[in-house]
Design an enzyme around this catalytic site. Structure first.
Site, PDB file in Angstrom:
ATOM      1  CD  GLU A 152      -2.777  -1.303   0.036  1.00  0.00           C
ATOM      2  OE1 GLU A 152      -3.145  -0.258  -0.555  1.00  0.00           O
ATOM      3  OE2 GLU A 152      -3.088  -2.440  -0.348  1.00  0.00           O
ATOM      4  CG  HIS A 307      -7.773  -0.889  -1.786  1.00  0.00           C
ATOM      5  ND1 HIS A 307      -6.983  -1.107  -2.886  1.00  0.00           N
ATOM      6  CD2 HIS A 307      -9.036  -0.667  -2.254  1.00  0.00           C
ATOM      7  CE1 HIS A 307      -7.726  -1.013  -3.984  1.00  0.00           C
ATOM      8  NE2 HIS A 307      -8.976  -0.764  -3.626  1.00  0.00           N
TER       9      HIS A 307
END
Length: 337
Positions: A152, A307
């Protein structure tokens, strides 16, 4: 994208090319464990024991897995007998006994093949014994370990430059059992844009306190190397490869940030498997929405938060395990740097 087909390879997939394979090969089976996974059937989606399937059989003439077991048990033909007499011949044993015992009852894809799709844990739960549950239900892979990775990074709308890695997770997946053996997970302090944007926090779930005071990317890369050494992954006799959902992580993000910071990129980051490509080889369609499409296509529940780097890694590992169970052999998709 193409899938391996029975017609293209004499009824068997080719494991060195990646694709669905027919397993086990013609007897005798010389491997020390028994593969009870997919073999080419008479229609798409048919897994295991194609010889037991008669496409002309009516649903009324079909017997499910538990009916098969009940009839065999009642006749004194234990389904565990092959484990004592040579588990490698399990399918041929069951085929011959089932034909003798069941007579005119023909088995459809919803019958005996269901035995192959049931997990080893369920086999144990249904009374098939610990010995069968302990068998490895996967074909041999080309790698000892798969290193599942999903970064990320800092982000905003419009996009900020340069982006910086803020979550660095790796799962060590055993290539024989497809189980997670070890986890590396660290958050990273961004230095160019140290303040996370509201967009970034909403997308990734990472708040400012999770990155403040964390090691820099250089320090995290040093710890990755230490972890790799501790896990035996730097041994030249151990074959491992990274797996990502797309090429962005190791083709764009890591080399781009390392170049910006003047850091070297370790050689082990320079080859990987793009799970999207692997999935398209196996399933014959491209997953436009990444993990969401792959989970849906394989009837898997999404794990955790989208995510989240570590949760995405768990989803990747679960998808890989499912594809491997269906007979897919993973191969490198990246081109040499």
């Amino acid at each position: 994208m193409a899938t391996a087909s029975p017609a293209a390879d004499g009824g068997r997939g080719r494991p060195w090319e990646g694709g669905l394979v027919s397993w086990p090969p013609a007897p005798p089976l010389t491997l020390p464990w028994t593969w009870m996974g997919p073999s080419w059937g008479q229609h798409p989606g048919h897994w295991g024991f194609p010889a037991l399937t008669d496409p002309s059989a009516s649903p009324a003439a079909s017997l499910g897995i538990f009916e098969v077991r009940r009839v065999l048990d009642a006749s004194g033909c234990s389904m565990l007998a092959p484990l004592q007499t040579g588990a490698a011949r399990f399918s041929s044993y069951l085929l011959s006994r089932a034909r003798k015992v069941l007579g005119s009852h023909l088995l459809s894809p919803c019958g005996v093949p269901e035995l192959c799709s049931i997990s080893t844990r369920k086999l144990a739960a249904h009374g098939f014994g610990a010995a069968m549950a302990a068998m490895v239900p996967f074909p041999p892979q080309r790698y000892h370990y798969f290193l599942v990775l999903d970064f990320e990074a800092t982000c905003d709308k419009p996009q900020i430059h340069p982006q910086e890695i803020i979550e660095f997770p790796i799962l060590k997946l055993n290539g024989r059992t497809m189980e997670i053996e070890s986890t590396f997970h660290m958050y990273v302090q961004p230095v160019v844009h140290p303040q996370l944007t509201p967009f970034c926090t909403e997308l990734t779930g990472i708040i400012q306190a999770m990155v403040d005071g964390q090691p820099s990317l250089q320090q995290v890369l040093e710890r990755v190397d230490e972890w790799m050494a501790k896990e035996g992954l730097l041994d030249p006799n151990v074959k491992s490869i990274f797996v990502t959902c797309g090429d962005w992580d190791l083709k764009v993000m890591l080399p781009g940030q390392c170049h910006y910071l003047g850091l070297p990129v370790a050689d082990y980051f320079k080859q990987w498997i793009n799970l999207k490509k692997a999935y398209s080889f196996a399933m014959g369609c491209w997953p436009k929405n990444g993990l969401l499409d792959m989970n849906k296509g394989l009837s898997l529940q999404h794990i955790g938060r989208p995510h989240s780097g570590i949760d995405d890694c768990k989803n990747i590992a679960n998808i890989m395990k499912t594809l491997a169970y269906r007979g897919f052999i993973f191969k490198q998709t990246s081109k040499p740097f």
